[in-house]
Design a protein around this motif. Structure first.
Motif, PDB file in Angstrom:
ATOM      1  N   GLY A 125       1.061 -10.041 -62.332  1.00 48.96           N
ATOM      2  CA  GLY A 125       1.768  -9.020 -62.478  1.00 48.96           C
ATOM      3  C   GLY A 125       1.399  -8.267 -63.695  1.00 48.96           C
ATOM      4  O   GLY A 125       1.955  -7.243 -64.326  1.00 48.96           O
ATOM      5  N   CYS A 126       0.970  -9.085 -64.887  1.00 46.62           N
ATOM      6  CA  CYS A 126       0.316  -8.460 -66.205  1.00 46.62           C
ATOM      7  C   CYS A 126      -0.794  -9.218 -66.892  1.00 46.62           C
ATOM      8  O   CYS A 126      -1.317 -10.110 -66.042  1.00 46.62           O
ATOM      9  N   MET A 127      -1.258  -9.060 -68.121  1.00 47.35           N
ATOM     10  CA  MET A 127      -2.344  -9.377 -68.479  1.00 47.35           C
ATOM     11  C   MET A 127      -2.193 -11.070 -68.732  1.00 47.35           C
ATOM     12  O   MET A 127      -3.175 -11.709 -68.988  1.00 47.35           O
ATOM     13  N   CYS A 145       2.217 -14.477 -59.137  1.00 43.18           N
ATOM     14  CA  CYS A 145       3.526 -14.925 -60.125  1.00 43.18           C
ATOM     15  C   CYS A 145       4.526 -13.868 -59.867  1.00 43.18           C
ATOM     16  O   CYS A 145       4.315 -13.123 -58.820  1.00 43.18           O
ATOM     17  N   PRO A 146       5.687 -14.050 -60.226  1.00 40.12           N
ATOM     18  CA  PRO A 146       6.921 -13.276 -59.746  1.00 40.12           C
ATOM     19  C   PRO A 146       6.818 -11.770 -60.174  1.00 40.12           C
ATOM     20  O   PRO A 146       7.461 -10.672 -59.564  1.00 40.12           O
ATOM     21  N   GLY A 147       6.071 -11.460 -61.194  1.00 39.49           N
ATOM     22  CA  GLY A 147       5.699 -10.009 -61.568  1.00 39.49           C
ATOM     23  C   GLY A 147       7.016  -9.346 -61.831  1.00 39.49           C
ATOM     24  O   GLY A 147       7.925  -9.925 -62.283  1.00 39.49           O
ATOM     25  N   THR A 148       7.085  -7.670 -61.397  1.00 41.84           N
ATOM     26  CA  THR A 148       8.120  -7.075 -61.599  1.00 41.84           C
ATOM     27  C   THR A 148       9.566  -7.640 -61.028  1.00 41.84           C
ATOM     28  O   THR A 148      10.499  -7.194 -61.397  1.00 41.84           O
ATOM     29  N   ASP A 149       9.471  -8.599 -60.162  1.00 44.74           N
ATOM     30  CA  ASP A 149      10.685  -8.918 -59.400  1.00 44.74           C
ATOM     31  C   ASP A 149      11.853  -9.566 -60.353  1.00 44.74           C
ATOM     32  O   ASP A 149      12.734  -9.138 -60.354  1.00 44.74           O
ATOM     33  N   THR A 150      11.246 -10.387 -61.421  1.00 45.31           N
ATOM     34  CA  THR A 150      12.307 -11.057 -62.147  1.00 45.31           C
ATOM     35  C   THR A 150      11.737 -11.118 -63.915  1.00 45.31           C
ATOM     36  O   THR A 150      12.357 -11.487 -64.729  1.00 45.31           O
ATOM     37  N   ASN A 182      10.259 -10.344 -67.363  1.00 50.09           N
ATOM     38  CA  ASN A 182      10.198  -9.212 -68.491  1.00 50.09           C
ATOM     39  C   ASN A 182       8.826  -8.435 -68.711  1.00 50.09           C
ATOM     40  O   ASN A 182       8.829  -7.415 -68.941  1.00 50.09           O
ATOM     41  N   LEU A 183       7.779  -9.240 -68.520  1.00 46.68           N
ATOM     42  CA  LEU A 183       6.503  -8.756 -69.035  1.00 46.68           C
ATOM     43  C   LEU A 183       5.796  -8.056 -67.665  1.00 46.68           C
ATOM     44  O   LEU A 183       4.893  -7.675 -67.868  1.00 46.68           O
TER      45      LEU A 183
END
Length: 696
Positions: free
Chosen positions: A444-446, A401-406, A408-409
């Motif tokens: 990038g998250c749960m 997934c985009p994760g911390t690139d774009t 919010n989560l």
């Protein structure tokens, strides 16, 4: 911004876009609160981004089908309103980023010129209908599921029953028993079957990922194809009424199934049967668009002098059931590609294939209907675009997934670690470039947008804290997930949490052990044979935070020290329950009911009236600080607190009044009387609220 109004052929779409423009203006003028506006824009594909002041736009592409014209249109829009980067999601959508909110209505209008929509790409709606990317060409499919996925998309788009649910609702279609549509992890999954010569589907219900993954239940082993749309409407109606609304963490279909069980759900489904306006919905397969094969006489390449050609052919060509044709898989690194390449690709498939591509659940591109004799030609042309990397749908093909690139989560970088793991596989484990067995996914998250917890090897972005209270990026290592086909799968175990910079080391240890001890087993069987404790024991030394270096505090793909920053998640489009806002929404629902009534849409009008009455009751319960977790609890508690105590006088109970819709078949007469009832309810409830305020 007004010019687009004269360019849209469909008046329903035009009204939708004008409404978005109006709401943006009202929001900017302070006439709509931020939470209410968030719900509205999410249902129109406009999603808040990690970076302030810009939006991510999600373009809804049913079952990943994109024509050449549509891809060119999307490219034009991405260049005009965004950065020219296109991101393929794990739900076969395309996302573009860094869009100015004020320009979203005209962006949407431009897309609609080629029948591309943003509607219900985000928010508490029926999300994009996904399907096997090989649908229509799969050598093992009993029939093409594409027309059925298209019919479901069309039926539920703008359908009032699926606009403001407690959470999102995800649907998939699998072309074969291989279940490449991943039915077992969807709210509703359809697997194509033929029984006694009749087309139908195995139906999976209540699956999901996230922090608490749940394997879907088998609702039907076989359901005739003309019954799938009525079934789905009934399922959504039950979910809308009984699904959790207050606690976002418990608001998915899987939690409702967990609470009431499959048999309990079937009882509620039967209670909705009369309210569903159709009991059979035959799908017009014959008029589904046939592929338009190009005249390819001008295309020919005799020989390929490229040492990578054979490797590419071994991993990136997919057989078709249509004789003389193959499909070509394009491995798209992290799902990102750019508009210049997209336009060239659109032209290539228009001129030499069937004028369409399919986006895959693994963030890739599939080109169907390539003549076998044109394989060298396509390789030559795709190589010019940088689209000939071997390893399509193989171990090297990592989903992220985009994760911390774009997002919010995002907690930790998913794209950065994915790029590094692909580098490790290429350099140190080249045999895995052609290995279809090992599936690696990263989130990038749960929330599992990268589907990490259904992978053989998964990584989830987290953070880790030292004894000195320093925070470093981390990865949860998950192992043993897998898709076993025909609606059966296994979710991965959470084995150990490690600093992110040790992710490549963890992968090396896992693959080395698999190479040494796999003994010909699939990775899923190998993991099941060894067990979770075995893997924890040989990975646990990586979890120590006593010896972190300065490098461990810098996340993959970043130069600055890691800082854990989580914004407001918009996946659920949470709405703040303000009493005045709720009454205003009730008025809007009545206006919608009247409009549907005039259009002859009795069932839609009835549902809008129902929503208005429940909303009005919710307003008074909210004023009393009473929980309003589900529609069913709102109806029940309103009787208890207001009707039974004679605070509000009705003819009979509120429950009987509201649930007439379940005991009376949809008709013009009932739609009119039910609308009048909803108006009277709103009048009485608003009068009570005013009296209450005066007495306070």
């Amino acid at each position: 911004m007004q010019s687009f109004r004269t360019e849209i052929e469909n008046p329903i779409v035009e009204k939708d876009i004008i409404e978005l423009e109006k709401k943006i203006r009202q929001f900017k003028e302070g006439k709509i609160d931020e939470e209410k506006f968030r719900s509205l824009r999410l249902a129109r594909g406009v999603y808040g981004q990690r970076q302030p002041g810009v939006q991510m736009i999600r373009i809804k592409l049913p079952y990943g089908k994109v024509t050449s014209n549509q891809l060119e249109r999307i490219s034009d829009v991405a260049d005009e309103y965004s950065t020219g980067r296109l991101h393929i999601t794990t739900r076969q959508d395309i996302q573009i980023h860094y869009v100015d909110l004020d320009r979203t209505p005209e962006l949407w209008a431009q897309l609609e010129k080629d029948k591309v929509t943003l509607r219900e790409a985000c928010g508490n709606t029926v999300r994009n209908v996904t399907a096997s990317e090989t649908a229509g060409i799969d050598v093992d499919e009993p029939f093409d599921v594409s027309p059925y996925a298209q019919a479901v998309f069309e039926y539920f788009l703008r359908n009032p029953i699926g606009q403001e649910m407690g959470r999102k609702f995800k649907v998939s279609f699998s072309a074969t028993d291989a279940d490449t549509g991943l039915s077992y992890m969807h709210d509703l999954g359809f697997i194509a079957k033929i029984r006694n010569g009749e087309r139908g589907f195995k139906i999976m219900l209540g699956g999901g990922l996230g922090s608490q993954p749940r394997h879907a239940d088998v609702l039907y082993d076989f359901l005739p194809s003309e019954k799938i749309v009525p079934l789905m409407e009934g399922v959504i109606r039950v979910f809308d009424r009984y699904g959790e609304r207050k606690s976002r963490a418990k608001a998915r279909m899987k939690f409702l199934l967990k609470d009431i069980g499959l048999e309990g759900f079937k009882v509620l489904l039967e209670e909705e049967r009369l309210a569903v306006p159709i009991q059979s919905y035959p799908i017009d397969v014959e008029n589904y668009p046939k592929p338009k094969l190009a005249n390819t006489a001008t295309a020919f390449v005799e020989t390929i002098e490229d040492e990578n050609f054979e490797a590419w052919k071994s991993t990136n060509l997919i057989p078709q059931k249509q004789e003389g044709y193959v499909a070509i898989g394009i491995k798209v690194m992290l799902g990102d590609f750019y508009t210049d390449k997209a336009r060239e690709l659109a032209k290539l498939v228009r001129d030499y294939a069937a004028g369409e591509i399919r986006l895959s659940l693994r963030q890739n591109i599939l080109i169907p209907y390539v003549k076998e004799e044109l394989i060298p030609f396509f390789y030559t042309e795709l190589k010019k675009l940088g689209f000939t990397e071997a390893g399509y749908n193989k171990a090297l093909d990592i989903t992220a997934c985009p994760g911390t690139d774009t997002c919010n989560l995002g907690i930790a970088s998913s794209t950065g670690i994915a790029a590094e793991l692909e580098r490790v596989i290429k350099a140190e484990y080249p045999q895995y470039i052609s290995n279809p067995d090992v599936v690696i996914k990263i989130s990038g998250c749960m929330n599992a947008c990268g589907q990490h917890n259904m992978a053989n090897i998964g990584f989830q972005g987290m953070s880790i804290r030292t004894k000195d209270k320093l925070v470093a990026p981390a990865l949860q290592v998950l192992l043993g997930g897998g898709n076993f086909g025909n609606g059966n799968g296994r979710f991965a175990d959470k084995v150990v949490k490690i600093p992110s910079k040790r992710g490549p080391q963890a992968l090396r240890l896992i693959l080395d052990d698999f190479n040494a001890n796999g003994n010909g087993l699939s990775f899923a069987d190998y993991y099941a044979d060894r067990g979770e404790t075995y893997f924890y024991d040989f990975l646990k030394h990586l979890s120590s935070v006593d010896n972190l270096t300065a490098e461990d505090f810098i996340d993959w793909g970043n130069a600055e020290k890691y800082k854990k920053e989580i914004g407001i998640g918009e996946c659920a489009g949470v709405i703040v329950d303000l009493v005045a806002t709720l009454f205003f929404e009730s008025e809007e629902k009545i206006a919608n009911a009247e409009e549907a009534l005039h259009a002859g849409k009795w069932a839609a009008s009835i549902y809008y009236s129902y929503q208005s009455m429940v909303n009005s009751a919710k307003a008074l319960l909210t004023a009393e600080k009473t929980k309003t977790n589900t529609h069913s609890s709102i109806i029940r508690d309103f009787d208890k607190l207001f009707v039974d105590t004679d605070k509000v006088v009705l003819e009979g109970s509120f429950e009987d009044l509201v649930l007439q819709m379940n005991t009376t078949a949809p008709s013009e007469d009932f739609a009119k009387s039910y609308l009048n009832t909803s108006k009277e309810v709103l009048r009485k409830f608003e009068a009570y609220r005013q009296f209450e305020l005066q007495e306070a």
